[in-house]
Design a protein around this motif. Structure first.
Motif, PDB file in Angstrom:
ATOM      1  N   VAL A 256     -18.234 -53.083   7.075  1.00  0.00           N
ATOM      2  CA  VAL A 256     -19.357 -52.286   7.578  1.00  0.00           C
ATOM      3  C   VAL A 256     -20.474 -52.242   6.537  1.00  0.00           C
ATOM      4  CG1 VAL A 256     -20.064 -49.922   8.074  1.00  0.00           C
ATOM      5  CG2 VAL A 256     -18.057 -50.860   9.176  1.00  0.00           C
ATOM      6  N   ALA A 257     -20.082 -52.221   5.251  1.00  0.00           N
ATOM      7  CA  ALA A 257     -21.074 -52.061   4.201  1.00  0.00           C
ATOM      8  C   ALA A 257     -21.836 -53.340   3.905  1.00  0.00           C
ATOM      9  CB  ALA A 257     -20.388 -51.550   2.938  1.00  0.00           C
ATOM     10  N   MET A 258     -21.401 -54.465   4.461  1.00  0.00           N
ATOM     11  CA  MET A 258     -22.032 -55.737   4.093  1.00  0.00           C
ATOM     12  C   MET A 258     -23.026 -56.219   5.123  1.00  0.00           C
ATOM     13  SD  MET A 258     -19.217 -58.057   2.342  1.00  0.00           S
ATOM     14  CE  MET A 258     -17.683 -57.246   2.110  1.00  0.00           C
ATOM     15  N   ASN A 259     -24.133 -56.750   4.641  1.00  0.00           N
ATOM     16  CA  ASN A 259     -25.192 -57.170   5.537  1.00  0.00           C
ATOM     17  C   ASN A 259     -25.358 -58.676   5.622  1.00  0.00           C
ATOM     18  OD1 ASN A 259     -26.198 -54.972   6.817  1.00  0.00           O
ATOM     19  ND2 ASN A 259     -27.448 -54.334   5.092  1.00  0.00           N
ATOM     20  N   ALA A 283     -21.346 -56.755   9.014  1.00  0.00           N
ATOM     21  CA  ALA A 283     -21.175 -55.381   9.483  1.00  0.00           C
ATOM     22  C   ALA A 283     -20.907 -55.346  10.980  1.00  0.00           C
ATOM     23  CB  ALA A 283     -22.414 -54.566   9.154  1.00  0.00           C
ATOM     24  N   GLN A 284     -21.626 -56.207  11.719  1.00  0.00           N
ATOM     25  CA  GLN A 284     -21.414 -56.229  13.169  1.00  0.00           C
ATOM     26  C   GLN A 284     -20.040 -56.766  13.525  1.00  0.00           C
ATOM     27  OE1 GLN A 284     -25.502 -57.901  13.869  1.00  0.00           O
ATOM     28  NE2 GLN A 284     -24.934 -57.406  15.966  1.00  0.00           N
TER      29      GLN A 284
ATOM     30  N   ASP B 177     -24.864 -51.455  19.670  1.00  0.00           N
ATOM     31  CA  ASP B 177     -24.967 -52.897  19.847  1.00  0.00           C
ATOM     32  C   ASP B 177     -24.891 -53.287  21.321  1.00  0.00           C
ATOM     33  OD1 ASP B 177     -25.190 -55.517  19.373  1.00  0.00           O
ATOM     34  OD2 ASP B 177     -23.381 -55.740  18.167  1.00  0.00           O
ATOM     35  N   GLU B 205     -29.021 -51.487  11.395  1.00  0.00           N
ATOM     36  CA  GLU B 205     -27.602 -51.548  11.718  1.00  0.00           C
ATOM     37  C   GLU B 205     -27.377 -51.552  13.220  1.00  0.00           C
ATOM     38  OE1 GLU B 205     -24.251 -52.107  10.137  1.00  0.00           O
ATOM     39  OE2 GLU B 205     -25.354 -50.798   8.780  1.00  0.00           O
ATOM     40  N   LEU B 206     -26.430 -52.379  13.677  1.00  0.00           N
ATOM     41  CA  LEU B 206     -25.964 -52.280  15.059  1.00  0.00           C
ATOM     42  C   LEU B 206     -24.458 -52.021  15.008  1.00  0.00           C
ATOM     43  CD1 LEU B 206     -27.811 -55.246  16.779  1.00  0.00           C
ATOM     44  CD2 LEU B 206     -28.275 -52.831  17.094  1.00  0.00           C
ATOM     45  N   HIS B 207     -23.984 -51.041  15.746  1.00  0.00           N
ATOM     46  CA  HIS B 207     -22.548 -50.779  15.738  1.00  0.00           C
ATOM     47  C   HIS B 207     -22.039 -50.773  17.176  1.00  0.00           C
ATOM     48  CE1 HIS B 207     -22.922 -46.720  17.320  1.00  0.00           C
ATOM     49  NE2 HIS B 207     -23.964 -46.562  16.539  1.00  0.00           N
ATOM     50  N   PRO B 208     -20.720 -50.956  17.368  1.00  0.00           N
ATOM     51  CA  PRO B 208     -20.187 -51.034  18.738  1.00  0.00           C
ATOM     52  C   PRO B 208     -20.465 -49.747  19.530  1.00  0.00           C
ATOM     53  CG  PRO B 208     -18.512 -51.633  17.124  1.00  0.00           C
ATOM     54  CD  PRO B 208     -19.664 -51.119  16.357  1.00  0.00           C
ATOM     55  N   PRO B 217     -18.246 -44.628   6.990  1.00  0.00           N
ATOM     56  CA  PRO B 217     -18.673 -45.859   6.316  1.00  0.00           C
ATOM     57  C   PRO B 217     -20.154 -46.175   6.541  1.00  0.00           C
ATOM     58  CG  PRO B 217     -16.635 -46.233   7.507  1.00  0.00           C
ATOM     59  CD  PRO B 217     -17.119 -44.873   7.888  1.00  0.00           C
ATOM     60  N   TYR B 218     -20.649 -45.883   7.740  1.00  0.00           N
ATOM     61  CA  TYR B 218     -22.052 -46.152   8.031  1.00  0.00           C
ATOM     62  C   TYR B 218     -22.961 -45.203   7.259  1.00  0.00           C
ATOM     63  CZ  TYR B 218     -20.351 -49.099  11.790  1.00  0.00           C
ATOM     64  OH  TYR B 218     -19.716 -50.083  12.494  1.00  0.00           O
ATOM     65  N   LYS B 221     -23.397 -46.133   3.770  1.00  0.00           N
ATOM     66  CA  LYS B 221     -24.352 -47.233   3.644  1.00  0.00           C
ATOM     67  C   LYS B 221     -25.798 -46.732   3.713  1.00  0.00           C
ATOM     68  CE  LYS B 221     -24.773 -51.805   5.683  1.00  0.00           C
ATOM     69  NZ  LYS B 221     -24.382 -52.572   6.865  1.00  0.00           N
TER      70      LYS B 221
END
Lengths: 311, 410
Positions: A256-259, A283-284, B177, B205-208, B217-218, B221
């Motif tokens: 999650v922390a990596m882009n 992260a996705q 996302d 950021e895109l998350h599910p 965790p997000y 970041k």
């Protein structure tokens, strides 16, 4: 950067330990009875809901003790009156039995507590900031979760390696007939292990319920990851389950922390037809990571990291 | 004798029940009633049931009662189509949906096809919250009407507001996302670039969608990125849990959101302690609403126990009633013809109108911040003691954006 690494590590370890609380029971049950228990995550959910119901009536702390015991009792009953009967019909029937059981439990939870998430809260006495690091706070409740998980791991390890009960269980893992010959009641050991495994999952549910969301979908959300953990760790290996739990917890949190994306490594122009893939960041991909790992492990090392047998 | 009478009574009851039910105008409410979207789906259902009861008590539509049929789609497009088909099979010819533009796109396509194949049995789709711009642009449908301002309109208003905030320097974008979340991030990027080129976007950021139960965790970041402002289109549990995780980590940023007012959001904001630093854009806030709307809100809260998160649902049901009464028919074809271009007074004041070209409603939009109640303000949210305070108004005429819709009319 250091801040991100520290907190990702903390979150990852916490998530990993939670996974281990469930995976330990699952892998023990598997190694003993050869049953992949599909309903294992449902016991986790039951733990959260029992914990919620008890905390609503007499408080969080009694719930922490009572709810896992209740879930353990339910587990033992399921083994005694369900699995043991189905056992005669072979592994496929057992698998189908636990598969059906998972749906039954989910439906029952929905009937009793409804489809909406319930308002399960941690104890007010843990409602403070544990520590502050790089200007980020870490809630005490999370520290509590972590310590419960670690304590459980230590107790379980001591129980299995240092006590007579543990010795018999370990013997029953590999030589059930011999253990029975020596006069031990193997079906009862099975029942106890199944109950204890369910209780551990229940304990995980009680402490995870307030931090994650207590809802009817929580079993379905977590179930698949559990199987990844025990397959990656090696079916039936407790140490393997421990390593794999931490590995997957850290993997998912750090992902999650990596882009990074392919575009950043190889430049912005993508080969034809790969345009979308090029821009996907790690992260996705975080939610898919455990499954990628599962596939890789099965290809490269079918027995898992610490497993000894293929099945 | 007694037995025969009982049989007769029973037979009468059985035969009469469906006849009575048929008499009501049924509206299929297709939205998540289980899973991650359920917390807001449930509130939507309560809102519509309240509105239907209100309409029924005051004489109904053409003398017919209004009934809401809740259909659980689990925020899943395929499941939604099954539910829509089920509704059509039951003779329900009005459906309403809001949560999830992925669902909305599927439903809009389904309604168009269904109506082509079943002339005389058309179904009309009233969309109260799915805001992907594409639904009233490239993928517009004659049978789809939208009451919420689309994502581009909201982002244009939010960025106009942010233009006047010099303290914003580093912005973090976090979105779900899927089509809507991606629309939010692209417009946020392009509009910020145009209006505030000095702002640096430090994360995107895109998350599910509706799958994350722990946002820690997000948030770690976001914290590490050094952002002073977060922009998010998250809704349902995704906004509530994000705010909760932010509160746990002590994240101190400004928030520009679409749906921070949704179930669990206000509780999360109160926990963060970010008084008047979380902004949301909506079509009305209870504390700044006209008196009639405040009265309505008070009655609504007394009955349902929740705040009115969907003033647009009130507009939708009122306009539907107007359309039925003007057309003197509850046939979707007649309703659609009436709704096109309809103008009326909005629930939160100001003139609202349904643009004929793309079936997008235009209305005054409001930006507000969440914090301790001002003296005289009546409504707090979720029992927190905090409420919404008006920070800016965008008039309906200033929200009008062009459309690329080429409507195919029957």
């Amino acid at each position: 950067m250091l801040q991100l690494i520290t907190f990702s590590a903390l979150n990852g370890v916490l998530y990993g330990m939670l996974l281990f609380m469930m995976a330990s029971g699952l892998t023990l049950i598997f190694s003993m009875m050869g049953v992949l228990n599909f309903a294992h995550a449902s016991f986790y959910m039951l733990g959260a809901y029992f914990g919620f119901e008890i905390s609503r009536r007499i408080g969080f702390w009694p719930g922490l003790v009572l709810a896992p015991l209740l879930v353990g009792a339910v587990g033992a009953l399921v083994e005694r009156y369900g699995l043991r009967r189905v056992h005669r019909l072979g592994h496929v029937s057992e698998l189908l039995f636990t598969f059906g059981l998972a749906f039954v439990i989910e439906e029952m939870v929905q009937m009793v507590w409804g489809k909406l998430p319930v308002d399960y809260r941690g104890p007010p006495s843990l409602d403070f900031v544990a520590f502050r690091l790089f200007d980020t706070t870490y809630p005490a409740y999370r520290m509590f979760m972590l310590s419960v998980a670690v304590a459980m791991f230590v107790v379980l390890l001591a129980l299995l390696t240092r006590t007579r009960v543990g010795l018999i269980i370990q013997a029953a893992l590999t030589h059930p007939d011999m253990v029975a010959m020596l006069g031990h009641n193997v079906p009862r050991i099975f029942m106890l292990v199944f109950g204890a495994g369910a209780a551990l999952a229940g304990l995980a549910g009680v402490i995870a319920g307030p931090a994650l969301v207590t809802q009817p979908a929580m079993a379905t959300l977590l179930g698949p990851i559990l199987f990844v953990v025990i397959v990656v760790g090696g079916l039936g290996s407790l140490t393997g389950a421990f390593v794999a739990s931490l590995l997957i917890g850290l993997l998912q949190t750090f992902a999650v922390a990596m882009n990074f994306s392919l575009a950043e490594v190889f430049g912005p122009t993508a080969p034809p037809f790969l345009d979308d893939l090029w821009r996907v960041t790690i992260a996705q991909l975080a939610p898919v990571m455990p499954y990628i790992l599962l596939v890789l492990v099965l290809i490269v090392r079918p027995t898992g990291l610490m497993g000894t047998r293929e099945s | 004798m007694k037995f025969r009478f009982a049989c007769l009574a029973l037979a009468w009851a059985i035969s009469a029940a469906p006849a009575l039910a048929e008499d009501a105008i049924k509206i299929g409410f297709i939205d998540p009633l289980s899973g991650g979207g359920a917390s807001i789906g449930e509130i939507g259902l309560k809102t519509y049931q309240y509105l239907a009861d209100e309409a029924s008590v005051s004489g109904g539509l053409l003398g017919r009662k209004v009934e809401i049929v809740g259909l659980d789609n689990k925020t899943n497009p395929q499941e939604s189509l099954i539910q829509a088909q089920k509704a059509a099979d039951q003779g329900i010819r009005i459906i309403t949906q809001g949560n999830g533009s992925s669902v909305a796109a599927a439903l809009s396509g389904w309604v168009t096809k269904y109506n082509d194949r079943n002339p005389g049995k058309e179904v009309i789709y009233l969309n109260y919250a799915a805001v992907d711009p594409v639904l009233t642009n490239d993928k517009c449908s004659y049978w789809h009407f939208r009451w919420d301002a689309n994502s581009d309109i909201k982002m244009a208003a939010l960025t106009n507001f942010m233009k006047g905030k010099p303290n914003i320097k580093k912005v973090y974008l976090i979105n779900q996302d899927y089509s809507f979340g991606q629309a939010v991030r692209t417009t946020a990027r392009s509009m910020l670039k145009e209006k505030r080129p000095d702002i640096e976007i430090v994360g995107d950021e895109l998350h599910p969608l509706l799958k994350i139960t722990d946002f820690a965790p997000y948030v770690a970041k976001i914290k590490a990125s050094g952002a002073d402002t977060v922009i998010t289109g998250n809704w349902g549990q995704d906004i509530a849990l994000l705010l909760k995780a932010a509160a746990d980590a002590g994240l101190q940023t400004d928030w520009y959101t679409y749906y921070a007012g949704g179930a669990g959001g206000p509780t999360g904001i109160k926990q963060t302690g970010l008084a008047h630093r979380v902004f949301a854009i909506v079509e009305g806030f209870p504390n700044s609403a006209p008196e009639a709307a405040q009265k309505w809100e008070a009655a609504f809260r007394a009955k349902t126990g929740v705040g009115l998160f969907y003033p647009r649902a009130v507009n939708e049901m009122r306009m539907l009633a107007m359309a039925v009464n003007q057309a003197k028919s509850a046939d979707p074809k007649a309703i659609a013809a009436q709704l096109e271009g309809m103008k009326t007074e909005g629930f939160d004041g100001g003139e609202i109108f349904m643009r004929k070209e793309d079936h997008q409603l235009f209305q005054d939009m409001y930006i507000g911040s969440f914090g301790p109640l001002d003296p005289g303000a009546k409504f707090d949210e979720e029992g927190t003691g905090w409420g919404w305070k008006l920070a800016g108004v965008i008039k309906a005429k200033d929200t009008i954006l062009p459309t690329t819709c080429k409507m195919e009319r029957p």
